[in-house]
Design a protein around this motif. Structure first.
Motif, PDB file in Angstrom:
ATOM      1  N   ILE A  28      12.799 -12.892 -30.122  1.00 36.31           N
ATOM      2  CA  ILE A  28      12.216 -13.701 -29.050  1.00 36.31           C
ATOM      3  C   ILE A  28      12.666 -15.146 -29.223  1.00 36.31           C
ATOM      4  CG2 ILE A  28      10.169 -12.276 -28.644  1.00 36.31           C
ATOM      5  CD1 ILE A  28       8.589 -14.183 -30.427  1.00 36.31           C
ATOM      6  N   VAL A  29      12.597 -15.909 -28.141  1.00 34.20           N
ATOM      7  CA  VAL A  29      12.821 -17.356 -28.214  1.00 34.20           C
ATOM      8  C   VAL A  29      11.475 -18.017 -28.464  1.00 34.20           C
ATOM      9  CG1 VAL A  29      13.623 -19.417 -27.012  1.00 34.20           C
ATOM     10  CG2 VAL A  29      14.794 -17.230 -26.638  1.00 34.20           C
ATOM     11  N   THR A  30      11.357 -18.716 -29.587  1.00 29.30           N
ATOM     12  CA  THR A  30      10.125 -19.425 -29.922  1.00 29.30           C
ATOM     13  C   THR A  30      10.306 -20.904 -29.640  1.00 29.30           C
ATOM     14  OG1 THR A  30       9.541 -17.834 -31.653  1.00 29.30           O
ATOM     15  CG2 THR A  30       8.478 -19.990 -31.745  1.00 29.30           C
ATOM     16  N   GLY A  31       9.494 -21.442 -28.747  1.00 24.14           N
ATOM     17  CA  GLY A  31       9.524 -22.866 -28.436  1.00 24.14           C
ATOM     18  C   GLY A  31       8.661 -23.643 -29.417  1.00 24.14           C
ATOM     19  N   PHE A  32       9.154 -24.808 -29.824  1.00 18.85           N
ATOM     20  CA  PHE A  32       8.450 -25.668 -30.787  1.00 18.85           C
ATOM     21  C   PHE A  32       8.106 -26.963 -30.052  1.00 18.85           C
ATOM     22  CE2 PHE A  32       8.818 -27.933 -35.147  1.00 18.85           C
ATOM     23  CZ  PHE A  32       7.487 -27.682 -35.418  1.00 18.85           C
ATOM     24  N   LEU A  33       6.813 -27.144 -29.742  1.00 21.32           N
ATOM     25  CA  LEU A  33       6.382 -28.244 -28.897  1.00 21.32           C
ATOM     26  C   LEU A  33       5.445 -29.180 -29.641  1.00 21.32           C
ATOM     27  CD1 LEU A  33       5.540 -26.376 -25.557  1.00 21.32           C
ATOM     28  CD2 LEU A  33       7.732 -27.332 -26.293  1.00 21.32           C
ATOM     29  N   GLY A  34       5.424 -30.427 -29.206  1.00 17.76           N
ATOM     30  CA  GLY A  34       4.499 -31.413 -29.741  1.00 17.76           C
ATOM     31  C   GLY A  34       4.866 -32.784 -29.217  1.00 17.76           C
ATOM     32  N   PRO A  35       3.900 -33.710 -29.142  1.00 18.57           N
ATOM     33  CA  PRO A  35       4.198 -35.072 -28.695  1.00 18.57           C
ATOM     34  C   PRO A  35       5.148 -35.765 -29.658  1.00 18.57           C
ATOM     35  CG  PRO A  35       1.815 -34.664 -28.809  1.00 18.57           C
ATOM     36  CD  PRO A  35       2.485 -33.532 -29.498  1.00 18.57           C
ATOM     37  N   ASN A  36       5.687 -36.916 -29.246  1.00 13.80           N
ATOM     38  CA  ASN A  36       6.490 -37.727 -30.155  1.00 13.80           C
ATOM     39  C   ASN A  36       5.684 -38.054 -31.404  1.00 13.80           C
ATOM     40  OD1 ASN A  36       8.743 -37.853 -28.520  1.00 13.80           O
ATOM     41  ND2 ASN A  36       8.118 -39.745 -27.511  1.00 13.80           N
ATOM     42  N   GLY A  37       6.322 -37.926 -32.564  1.00 15.92           N
ATOM     43  CA  GLY A  37       5.632 -38.219 -33.807  1.00 15.92           C
ATOM     44  C   GLY A  37       4.766 -37.083 -34.320  1.00 15.92           C
ATOM     45  N   ALA A  38       4.847 -35.903 -33.689  1.00 15.21           N
ATOM     46  CA  ALA A  38       3.993 -34.782 -34.093  1.00 15.21           C
ATOM     47  C   ALA A  38       4.447 -34.137 -35.393  1.00 15.21           C
ATOM     48  CB  ALA A  38       3.950 -33.723 -32.992  1.00 15.21           C
ATOM     49  N   GLY A  39       5.722 -34.330 -35.765  1.00 17.47           N
ATOM     50  CA  GLY A  39       6.250 -33.746 -36.993  1.00 17.47           C
ATOM     51  C   GLY A  39       7.261 -32.632 -36.783  1.00 17.47           C
ATOM     52  N   LYS A  40       7.768 -32.486 -35.542  1.00 20.13           N
ATOM     53  CA  LYS A  40       8.703 -31.399 -35.246  1.00 20.13           C
ATOM     54  C   LYS A  40      10.022 -31.566 -36.018  1.00 20.13           C
ATOM     55  CE  LYS A  40       8.878 -32.017 -30.812  1.00 20.13           C
ATOM     56  NZ  LYS A  40       8.112 -33.288 -30.832  1.00 20.13           N
ATOM     57  N   SER A  41      10.636 -32.747 -35.908  1.00 18.32           N
ATOM     58  CA  SER A  41      11.923 -32.961 -36.579  1.00 18.32           C
ATOM     59  C   SER A  41      11.775 -32.873 -38.094  1.00 18.32           C
ATOM     60  CB  SER A  41      12.506 -34.322 -36.174  1.00 18.32           C
ATOM     61  OG  SER A  41      12.820 -34.337 -34.797  1.00 18.32           O
ATOM     62  N   THR A  42      10.675 -33.403 -38.627  1.00 20.65           N
ATOM     63  CA  THR A  42      10.443 -33.323 -40.072  1.00 20.65           C
ATOM     64  C   THR A  42      10.330 -31.875 -40.512  1.00 20.65           C
ATOM     65  OG1 THR A  42       9.301 -35.455 -40.059  1.00 20.65           O
ATOM     66  CG2 THR A  42       8.913 -34.030 -41.949  1.00 20.65           C
ATOM     67  N   THR A  43       9.636 -31.056 -39.727  1.00 22.12           N
ATOM     68  CA  THR A  43       9.507 -29.631 -40.039  1.00 22.12           C
ATOM     69  C   THR A  43      10.870 -28.963 -40.059  1.00 22.12           C
ATOM     70  OG1 THR A  43       7.292 -29.532 -39.058  1.00 22.12           O
ATOM     71  CG2 THR A  43       8.478 -27.452 -39.294  1.00 22.12           C
ATOM     72  N   MET A  44      11.693 -29.241 -39.061  1.00 24.37           N
ATOM     73  CA  MET A  44      13.016 -28.632 -39.002  1.00 24.37           C
ATOM     74  C   MET A  44      13.886 -29.081 -40.169  1.00 24.37           C
ATOM     75  SD  MET A  44      13.943 -28.548 -34.936  1.00 24.37           S
ATOM     76  CE  MET A  44      13.539 -27.071 -33.981  1.00 24.37           C
ATOM     77  N   ARG A  45      13.763 -30.331 -40.558  1.00 25.64           N
ATOM     78  CA  ARG A  45      14.531 -30.832 -41.699  1.00 25.64           C
ATOM     79  C   ARG A  45      14.098 -30.147 -42.992  1.00 25.64           C
ATOM     80  NH1 ARG A  45      17.550 -35.322 -41.442  1.00 25.64           N
ATOM     81  NH2 ARG A  45      17.037 -35.869 -43.596  1.00 25.64           N
ATOM     82  N   MET A  46      12.802 -29.874 -43.133  1.00 26.14           N
ATOM     83  CA  MET A  46      12.341 -29.173 -44.338  1.00 26.14           C
ATOM     84  C   MET A  46      12.817 -27.724 -44.351  1.00 26.14           C
ATOM     85  SD  MET A  46       8.551 -30.644 -45.273  1.00 26.14           S
ATOM     86  CE  MET A  46       7.790 -30.511 -43.659  1.00 26.14           C
ATOM     87  N   ILE A  47      12.913 -27.102 -43.190  1.00 28.77           N
ATOM     88  CA  ILE A  47      13.434 -25.731 -43.117  1.00 28.77           C
ATOM     89  C   ILE A  47      14.857 -25.683 -43.657  1.00 28.77           C
ATOM     90  CG2 ILE A  47      14.168 -23.909 -41.530  1.00 28.77           C
ATOM     91  CD1 ILE A  47      11.771 -24.707 -39.746  1.00 28.77           C
ATOM     92  N   LEU A  48      15.647 -26.731 -43.365  1.00 28.49           N
ATOM     93  CA  LEU A  48      17.054 -26.782 -43.770  1.00 28.49           C
ATOM     94  C   LEU A  48      17.260 -27.449 -45.125  1.00 28.49           C
ATOM     95  CD1 LEU A  48      18.696 -27.755 -40.361  1.00 28.49           C
ATOM     96  CD2 LEU A  48      18.629 -25.503 -41.435  1.00 28.49           C
ATOM     97  N   GLY A  49      16.172 -27.780 -45.820  1.00 31.42           N
ATOM     98  CA  GLY A  49      16.302 -28.391 -47.134  1.00 31.42           C
ATOM     99  C   GLY A  49      16.747 -29.837 -47.109  1.00 31.42           C
ATOM    100  N   LEU A  50      16.720 -30.471 -45.939  1.00 34.58           N
ATOM    101  CA  LEU A  50      17.111 -31.883 -45.844  1.00 34.58           C
ATOM    102  C   LEU A  50      15.997 -32.803 -46.311  1.00 34.58           C
ATOM    103  CD1 LEU A  50      18.911 -31.717 -42.375  1.00 34.58           C
ATOM    104  CD2 LEU A  50      19.987 -31.800 -44.636  1.00 34.58           C
ATOM    105  N   ASP A  51      14.761 -32.360 -46.194  1.00 34.43           N
ATOM    106  CA  ASP A  51      13.594 -33.056 -46.731  1.00 34.43           C
ATOM    107  C   ASP A  51      12.836 -32.081 -47.623  1.00 34.43           C
ATOM    108  OD1 ASP A  51      14.073 -35.469 -45.511  1.00 34.43           O
ATOM    109  OD2 ASP A  51      12.770 -35.085 -43.793  1.00 34.43           O
ATOM    110  N   ARG A  52      12.307 -32.589 -48.728  1.00 32.38           N
ATOM    111  CA  ARG A  52      11.557 -31.741 -49.649  1.00 32.38           C
ATOM    112  C   ARG A  52      10.074 -31.799 -49.295  1.00 32.38           C
ATOM    113  NH1 ARG A  52      12.893 -29.634 -54.484  1.00 32.38           N
ATOM    114  NH2 ARG A  52      14.805 -30.875 -54.520  1.00 32.38           N
TER     115      ARG A  52
END
Length: 325
Positions: A28-52
């Motif tokens: 399925i296609v899972t959409g990841f939603l949230g206002p600016n500053g919600a933590g979406k990009s940080t979450t994606m970076r942690m998935i890829l090991g870019l942030d610990r």
């Protein structure tokens, strides 16, 4: 599959992601939603090991990102549209990625053709438009033919044809049984693409549900009615135990999905209807309703000049009065 368990990220006193637990499933296609500053990009970076992570865990098919051999063959991602050297050609950029992950050179030609960049494959990327950059980033995500794909704002800079293409591509990838995780602020586009939604606000999980359930839970469903026999219809509905509210524009509204029952009642009592339409909020309206308390950055419209002038005059008068006192 992507599994997040108690995922937390702090920057000093700032909690960017707060105990986030969810699973992004294949097929399925899972959409990841949230206002600016919600933590979406940080979450994606942690998935890829870019942030610990400060706490918690994230796994890709049961492994941490740094445990993956040739990670592009497991997960492909578009996080930043121009994450390449501007002096390299599109082809050479992809060749470098391919060689670093044991991917055959022939795959470079395939993904360049898939994203429509074959004709500019040997041109330096510094001259690429934003849309061309998005296409190159998507080519990089597809390069390893991964089972998991993650896109952050994939339609930025794309023209209508490009938006239609990426939407259908994500649906096709999910139909092949792949995991597709996509973040976007374009609610109208997400409504056409996503099957499931993960919504966060201020780093916390707000919803993890299907698209229809999300809209149903966070919006009002009602039936809108227009009739030249309004008083007659109100009496008929009241006798049937149905409450109708009169709107200022001459229509009636009945909460819930009772359009068939209302139509049958009107026909039975020979009431003419000009409109009988079920109404459901859009994804954008449901999203705004759910995240209203989680918006970190609020914009405020400036008062028009004619309203500002009296205010400035009042402030000047107060200043003059203060100086005289």
């Amino acid at each position: 599959m992507i599994e997040l368990e108690g995922l937390t990220k702090r920057y000093g006193d700032k909690v960017a992601v707060n105990n986030l637990t969810c699973t992004v499933r294949p097929g399925i296609v899972t959409g990841f939603l949230g206002p600016n500053g919600a933590g979406k990009s940080t979450t994606m970076r942690m998935i890829l090991g870019l942030d610990r992570p400060t706490a918690g865990d994230v796994r890709i098919d049961g492994k941490h990102y740094d445990q993956l051999k040739d990670p592009l063959t497991y997960i492909g991602a578009l996080l930043e549209a121009k994450a390449w050297h501007p002096g390299r050609s599109a082809r050479n950029h992809l060749l470098c990625l391919a060689q670093s992950n044991g991917i055959p050179d022939s795959r470079v030609r395939e993904v360049l053709d898939a994203v429509g960049l074959t004709s500019v494959a040997r041109k330096k990327t510094k001259g690429f438009s934003m849309g061309m950059g998005q296409r190159l980033g998507i080519a990089g995500a597809l390069l390893g033919d991964p089972r998991i794909l993650m896109f952050d704002e994939p339609v930025n800079g794309l023209d209508p044809e490009g938006i239609h293409w990426i939407r259908n591509m994500m649906k096709s990838l999910a139909a092949q049984g792949r995991t597709v995780f996509v973040s976007s602020h374009l609610m109208s586009e997400m409504a056409l693409t996503a099957d499931h939604l993960v919504v966060i606000g201020q780093g916390r999980l707000l919803a993890d549900t299907s698209m229809p359930e999300f809209i149903a839970r966070n919006s009002r469903a009602y039936v809108r009615i227009r009739t030249p026999q309004r008083e007659r219809l109100l009496d008929v509905l009241q006798q049937a135990g149905i409450t109708a509210v009169q709107n200022g524009n001459g229509t009636l509204e009945v909460d819930g999905g009772k359009s068939e029952q209302i139509g049958e009642l009107a026909a039975r009592h020979q009431v003419v209807l000009h409109e009988l339409s079920p109404q459901q909020a859009s994804l954008e309206e449901a999203f705004m309703q759910l995240t209203a308390e989680s918006v970190e950055y609020h914009a405020h419209a400036e008062a028009p000049p004619q309203a500002q002038a009296p205010a400035r005059a009042q402030q000047q008068q107060w200043g003059a009065d203060w100086r005289r006192s």
